[in-house]
Structures are given as structure tokens and as C-alpha cells.
Motif scaffolding. Structure first.
Motif, PDB file in Angstrom:
ATOM      1  N   PHE A  60       0.839  -1.196   0.000  1.00 23.26           N
ATOM      2  CA  PHE A  60       0.000   0.000   0.000  1.00 23.26           C
ATOM      3  C   PHE A  60       0.873   1.245   0.000  1.00 23.26           C
ATOM      4  CE2 PHE A  60       0.862  -0.916   4.393  1.00 23.26           C
ATOM      5  CZ  PHE A  60       1.045   0.321   4.988  1.00 23.26           C
ATOM      6  N   LYS A  61       0.290   2.360  -0.354  1.00 22.51           N
ATOM      7  CA  LYS A  61       1.002   3.638  -0.401  1.00 22.51           C
ATOM      8  C   LYS A  61       0.389   4.598   0.603  1.00 22.51           C
ATOM      9  CE  LYS A  61       3.646   2.446  -3.811  1.00 22.51           C
ATOM     10  NZ  LYS A  61       4.991   2.012  -3.490  1.00 22.51           N
ATOM     11  N   LEU A  62       1.205   5.495   1.101  1.00 22.72           N
ATOM     12  CA  LEU A  62       0.748   6.537   2.014  1.00 22.72           C
ATOM     13  C   LEU A  62       0.551   7.838   1.254  1.00 22.72           C
ATOM     14  CD1 LEU A  62       3.049   5.979   5.143  1.00 22.72           C
ATOM     15  CD2 LEU A  62       0.721   5.154   4.766  1.00 22.72           C
ATOM     16  N   GLY A  63      -0.176   8.750   1.860  1.00 20.91           N
ATOM     17  CA  GLY A  63      -0.391  10.065   1.270  1.00 20.91           C
ATOM     18  C   GLY A  63      -0.568  11.091   2.372  1.00 20.91           C
ATOM     19  N   PHE A  64      -1.040  12.256   1.999  1.00 19.95           N
ATOM     20  CA  PHE A  64      -1.218  13.354   2.941  1.00 19.95           C
ATOM     21  C   PHE A  64      -2.697  13.635   3.107  1.00 19.95           C
ATOM     22  CE2 PHE A  64       2.887  13.864   0.881  1.00 19.95           C
ATOM     23  CZ  PHE A  64       3.714  13.890   1.991  1.00 19.95           C
ATOM     24  N   ASN A  65      -3.052  14.157   4.281  1.00 24.60           N
ATOM     25  CA  ASN A  65      -4.423  14.596   4.524  1.00 24.60           C
ATOM     26  C   ASN A  65      -4.400  15.879   5.331  1.00 24.60           C
ATOM     27  OD1 ASN A  65      -4.024  13.900   7.242  1.00 24.60           O
ATOM     28  ND2 ASN A  65      -5.057  11.936   7.028  1.00 24.60           N
ATOM     29  N   GLN A  66      -5.551  16.341   5.751  1.00 24.60           N
ATOM     30  CA  GLN A  66      -5.644  17.618   6.454  1.00 24.60           C
ATOM     31  C   GLN A  66      -4.888  17.640   7.778  1.00 24.60           C
ATOM     32  OE1 GLN A  66      -8.082  15.461   5.961  1.00 24.60           O
ATOM     33  NE2 GLN A  66      -9.155  15.107   7.875  1.00 24.60           N
ATOM     34  N   MET A  67      -4.441  16.481   8.267  1.00 22.09           N
ATOM     35  CA  MET A  67      -3.722  16.421   9.537  1.00 22.09           C
ATOM     36  C   MET A  67      -2.209  16.291   9.364  1.00 22.09           C
ATOM     37  SD  MET A  67      -6.363  13.953  11.607  1.00 22.09           S
ATOM     38  CE  MET A  67      -6.522  12.763  10.274  1.00 22.09           C
ATOM     39  N   SER A  68      -1.715  16.369   8.162  1.00 21.38           N
ATOM     40  CA  SER A  68      -0.292  16.138   7.911  1.00 21.38           C
ATOM     41  C   SER A  68       0.613  17.214   8.477  1.00 21.38           C
ATOM     42  CB  SER A  68      -0.037  15.981   6.409  1.00 21.38           C
ATOM     43  OG  SER A  68      -0.683  14.832   5.928  1.00 21.38           O
ATOM     44  N   ASP A  69       0.061  18.321   8.941  1.00 22.66           N
ATOM     45  CA  ASP A  69       0.883  19.361   9.563  1.00 22.66           C
ATOM     46  C   ASP A  69       0.621  19.449  11.076  1.00 22.66           C
ATOM     47  OD1 ASP A  69      -1.664  20.465   9.458  1.00 22.66           O
ATOM     48  OD2 ASP A  69      -0.970  22.459   8.850  1.00 22.66           O
ATOM     49  N   TRP A  70      -0.059  18.480  11.626  1.00 21.91           N
ATOM     50  CA  TRP A  70      -0.372  18.475  13.051  1.00 21.91           C
ATOM     51  C   TRP A  70       0.772  17.898  13.869  1.00 21.91           C
ATOM     52  CZ3 TRP A  70      -6.042  16.554  14.050  1.00 21.91           C
ATOM     53  CH2 TRP A  70      -6.932  17.403  13.387  1.00 21.91           C
ATOM     54  N   THR A  71       0.827  18.296  15.127  1.00 21.86           N
ATOM     55  CA  THR A  71       1.765  17.681  16.070  1.00 21.86           C
ATOM     56  C   THR A  71       1.163  16.362  16.543  1.00 21.86           C
ATOM     57  OG1 THR A  71       0.770  18.696  18.015  1.00 21.86           O
ATOM     58  CG2 THR A  71       2.525  19.956  16.902  1.00 21.86           C
ATOM     59  N   GLN A  72       1.976  15.530  17.152  1.00 25.40           N
ATOM     60  CA  GLN A  72       1.466  14.260  17.689  1.00 25.40           C
ATOM     61  C   GLN A  72       0.404  14.515  18.750  1.00 25.40           C
ATOM     62  OE1 GLN A  72       1.748  11.885  15.891  1.00 25.40           O
ATOM     63  NE2 GLN A  72       3.505  10.589  16.346  1.00 25.40           N
ATOM     64  N   ASP A  73       0.621  15.519  19.585  1.00 30.33           N
ATOM     65  CA  ASP A  73      -0.361  15.832  20.635  1.00 30.33           C
ATOM     66  C   ASP A  73      -1.695  16.264  20.045  1.00 30.33           C
ATOM     67  OD1 ASP A  73       1.358  15.158  22.692  1.00 30.33           O
ATOM     68  OD2 ASP A  73       2.036  17.222  23.016  1.00 30.33           O
ATOM     69  N   GLU A  74      -1.658  17.066  18.981  1.00 27.89           N
ATOM     70  CA  GLU A  74      -2.902  17.484  18.337  1.00 27.89           C
ATOM     71  C   GLU A  74      -3.639  16.274  17.768  1.00 27.89           C
ATOM     72  OE1 GLU A  74      -2.068  21.957  16.660  1.00 27.89           O
ATOM     73  OE2 GLU A  74      -1.041  20.300  15.663  1.00 27.89           O
ATOM     74  N   TYR A  75      -2.898  15.385  17.150  1.00 27.71           N
ATOM     75  CA  TYR A  75      -3.511  14.186  16.575  1.00 27.71           C
ATOM     76  C   TYR A  75      -4.100  13.304  17.672  1.00 27.71           C
ATOM     77  CZ  TYR A  75      -4.094   9.808  14.127  1.00 27.71           C
ATOM     78  OH  TYR A  75      -4.630   8.655  13.612  1.00 27.71           O
ATOM     79  N   LYS A  76      -3.338  13.086  18.739  1.00 29.65           N
ATOM     80  CA  LYS A  76      -3.813  12.226  19.825  1.00 29.65           C
ATOM     81  C   LYS A  76      -5.046  12.800  20.511  1.00 29.65           C
ATOM     82  CE  LYS A  76       0.538   9.944  20.896  1.00 29.65           C
ATOM     83  NZ  LYS A  76       1.617   9.788  21.873  1.00 29.65           N
ATOM     84  N   SER A  77      -5.189  14.123  20.504  1.00 34.24           N
ATOM     85  CA  SER A  77      -6.318  14.743  21.186  1.00 34.24           C
ATOM     86  C   SER A  77      -7.656  14.409  20.539  1.00 34.24           C
ATOM     87  CB  SER A  77      -6.138  16.258  21.247  1.00 34.24           C
ATOM     88  OG  SER A  77      -6.363  16.838  19.983  1.00 34.24           O
ATOM     89  N   ILE A  78      -7.663  13.997  19.268  1.00 33.09           N
ATOM     90  CA  ILE A  78      -8.934  13.669  18.612  1.00 33.09           C
ATOM     91  C   ILE A  78      -9.283  12.196  18.733  1.00 33.09           C
ATOM     92  CG2 ILE A  78      -8.711  15.557  16.952  1.00 33.09           C
ATOM     93  CD1 ILE A  78      -8.161  13.343  14.814  1.00 33.09           C
TER      94      ILE A  78
END
Length: 170
Positions: free
Chosen positions: A64-82
Motif C-alpha cells: 500500500f502507499k501513504l499520502g497526505f491529509n488535512q492532519m499532515s501538519d499536526w503535532t502528535q499531541d494534536e492528533y492524539k487529542s482527537i
């Protein structure tokens, strides 16, 4: 030696411009805007980290391949918060360990073991579903607790809205 340093700097500048170019495309694609230069730099750093992961993964032989989404500029903490998963605290866990054994009986006579009720008659009502459900729960309770109780099939039938519980109620 001077040519090596110049080549290294040129390569770094090209790599940086490649990432920054990708970042500018990302900003456009996802309609991003940053209020300050400091925030822009923070988001570029986060994007750069993710960019490296995506490029490295996509260069592999992965299926499989990876790509970018609206969260690609987030910090780990921002991502974990959701994330909604809240792990259960260790002190709340109730583990039960069972000894490993190869001594499993080929069959068990649950009637002789006193874990099954006697035969019941459902009469004219087609409520076999209620009798089988109650019987299964009675036996499971008896196996777990050692006490064989009689549960009410009639209560199940009364709660069924399909066919008034008879004639194959659900």
C-alpha cells in the motif's frame, strides 16, 4: 573538499525546496493558512517529518502507499487529542489466568452434572426461541455458579413485539 561541501549544501537546498514545494501544494490543496511565521515554521516542521515518513514508505515494496491529509501538519499531541480511545487503567483490569492443560474431556454429560433443567413444555405458543435462550442462560449460570436456577420464558415472550412472542417471535 570544498566541492563536497558545496554539493552537500546544494543537495540540502534541493531537498528543502522539494519539501517546501510539497508543503506549499499541501497548503493549497487543504486550504490551510497560518497566522504567524512561527506557526508556519511549526507546521512546516511537522509536515517535513510526515513527508519523510511518506516518501520512505512509498519507496518500499509495501502493498500500500501513504499520502497526505488535512492532519499532515499536526503535532502528535494534536492528533492524539482527537482519538476517542481511553485505555482502561491497569488497576481497573481484572485479568483471569487459566492454567494450560491438555486434559480436555472428549465429552461432558451436562444433564448428569446437574447443569441442565428438566424438559419444559411451550404449549401452543411458538416460543421455542424463548425456551432455548432461557435454557442456555440457565446452564451457563449453573456451570459458572454451581446453582441451577429456572428462568422465566414467559417474561421473554411478553417482551417480544414480533408476533406477540409466539409463532417465532424475535
Amino acid at each position: 573538499m570544498k566541492s563536497f561541501i558545496a554539493l552537500a549544501l546544494a543537495s540540502a537546498a534541493t531537498a528543502s525546496s522539494t519539501v517546501e514545494s510539497a508543503f506549499m501544494g499541501y497548503i493549497t490543496q487543504f486550504g490551510k493558512s497560518y497566522g504567524t511565521i512561527a506557526e508556519y515554521q511549526l507546521r512546516l516542521e511537522q509536515f517535513t517529518r510526515n513527508y519523510a515518513d511518506v516518501i520512505q514508505h512509498n519507496a518500499s515494496e509495501s502493498s500500500f502507499k501513504l499520502g497526505f491529509n488535512q492532519m499532515s501538519d499536526w503535532t502528535q499531541d494534536e492528533y492524539k487529542s482527537i482519538l476517542t480511545h481511553k485505555p482502561m487503567p491497569e488497576e481497573s483490569k481484572n485479568y483471569q489466568y487459566f492454567p494450560e492443560t491438555n486434559a480436555v474431556a472428549n465429552s461432558v454429560d451436562w444433564v448428569s452434572a446437574g447443569k441442565v433443567q428438566s424438559i419444559k413444555d411451550q404449549g401452543q405458543c411458538g416460543s421455542c426461541w424463548a425456551f432455548s435462550a432461557a435454557s442456555a442462560l440457565e446452564s451457563a449460570h449453573a456451570i459458572k455458579s454451581g446453582k441451577l436456577l429456572s428462568f422465566s420464558e414467559q417474561q421473554l415472550v411478553d417482551c417480544s413485539t414480533a408476533n406477540y412472542g409466539c409463532n417465532g417471535g424475535w
